[in-house]
Design an enzyme around this catalytic site. Sequence first.
Site, PDB file in Angstrom:
ATOM      1  N   SER A 133       0.542  -1.268   0.147  1.00 42.02           N
ATOM      2  CA  SER A 133       0.015   0.042   0.016  1.00 42.02           C
ATOM      3  C   SER A 133       1.043   1.265   0.015  1.00 42.02           C
ATOM      4  O   SER A 133       0.133   2.233   0.074  1.00 42.02           O
ATOM      5  CB  SER A 133      -0.869   0.072   1.313  1.00 42.02           C
ATOM      6  OG  SER A 133      -0.227  -0.086   2.160  1.00 42.02           O
ATOM      7  N   GLU A 134       2.273   1.085  -0.210  1.00 41.59           N
ATOM      8  CA  GLU A 134       2.982   2.286  -0.083  1.00 41.59           C
ATOM      9  C   GLU A 134       2.656   3.565  -0.979  1.00 41.59           C
ATOM     10  O   GLU A 134       2.880   4.802  -0.546  1.00 41.59           O
ATOM     11  CB  GLU A 134       4.430   1.836  -0.496  1.00 41.59           C
ATOM     12  CG  GLU A 134       4.991   1.092   0.500  1.00 41.59           C
ATOM     13  CD  GLU A 134       4.878  -0.562   0.357  1.00 41.59           C
ATOM     14  OE1 GLU A 134       5.418  -1.187   1.073  1.00 41.59           O
ATOM     15  OE2 GLU A 134       3.871  -0.834  -0.415  1.00 41.59           O
TER      16      GLU A 134
END
Length: 261
Positions: A133-134
Amino acid sequence: MPAVELIPKGHVAHLVMNRPEVHNAFDDGLIAALTDAIDAVERDPAIRAVVLTGTGASFSAGADLRWMRGMAAASEADNREDSLRLARLMRRLQFLAKPTVARVNGAAFGGGVGLVACCDIAIATDGAKFALSEVKLGLVPAVISPYVVAAIGLRQARRLFLTGEIFTAPAALAMGLVHETVPADELDAAVERVLGLLTKGGPVAQAEAKRLALGMGGMDAAAMEATDATNAALIAKLRVSPEGQDGLTAFLEKTQPSWLG
């Protein structure tokens, strides 16, 4: 309690991430402890295989909130050094000469996905969830990217790197991130079955087989060290960039980043 426990059980070393209160999230202490434990296992001729797992409800939730707060305020050079330490952990796990099994007892996000991808065999509970989810923070999964792409393929990585979406254990199985999913109460039995198979192989042959497979897949430890330096520089640059600062601040303060309006 130590951040990582190294528990020998016969010829198997169990490396247990032990920060259940933060879902075994990474900070500099856990990264150092896990790297040291892997190095110790490498040196011990009595150890034939390694099981990596977490305590509590999660395998690893990725970056620790307090650690991220510190990195958000750090310089680009400090962020680069920090990223290089995480990169070394992943590289040591990937190229450990002994068979490794990820016992994925729960959620694996961010760097936790990297740990799963670096293990030779991964078995997950069927309720485990995963995410890279960066991008939601204005960042990228830089230092884990070579191992994740090798595990799930370029096509899947392009989607998951871009969307940051959560995906299920069946999806992780379908794309090759894990090899098997089982009900939570069958996880230990599944791991023991695999360990039983691993103990039947010659240790020298297994080390060579692992090196062979990685080499045929284009994975070389020396070359990966150079790649790690490039990827660490990338994530350091993004962390101190306006977008990275915006995303990290929004995450830490539980607000919305500017790109969401």
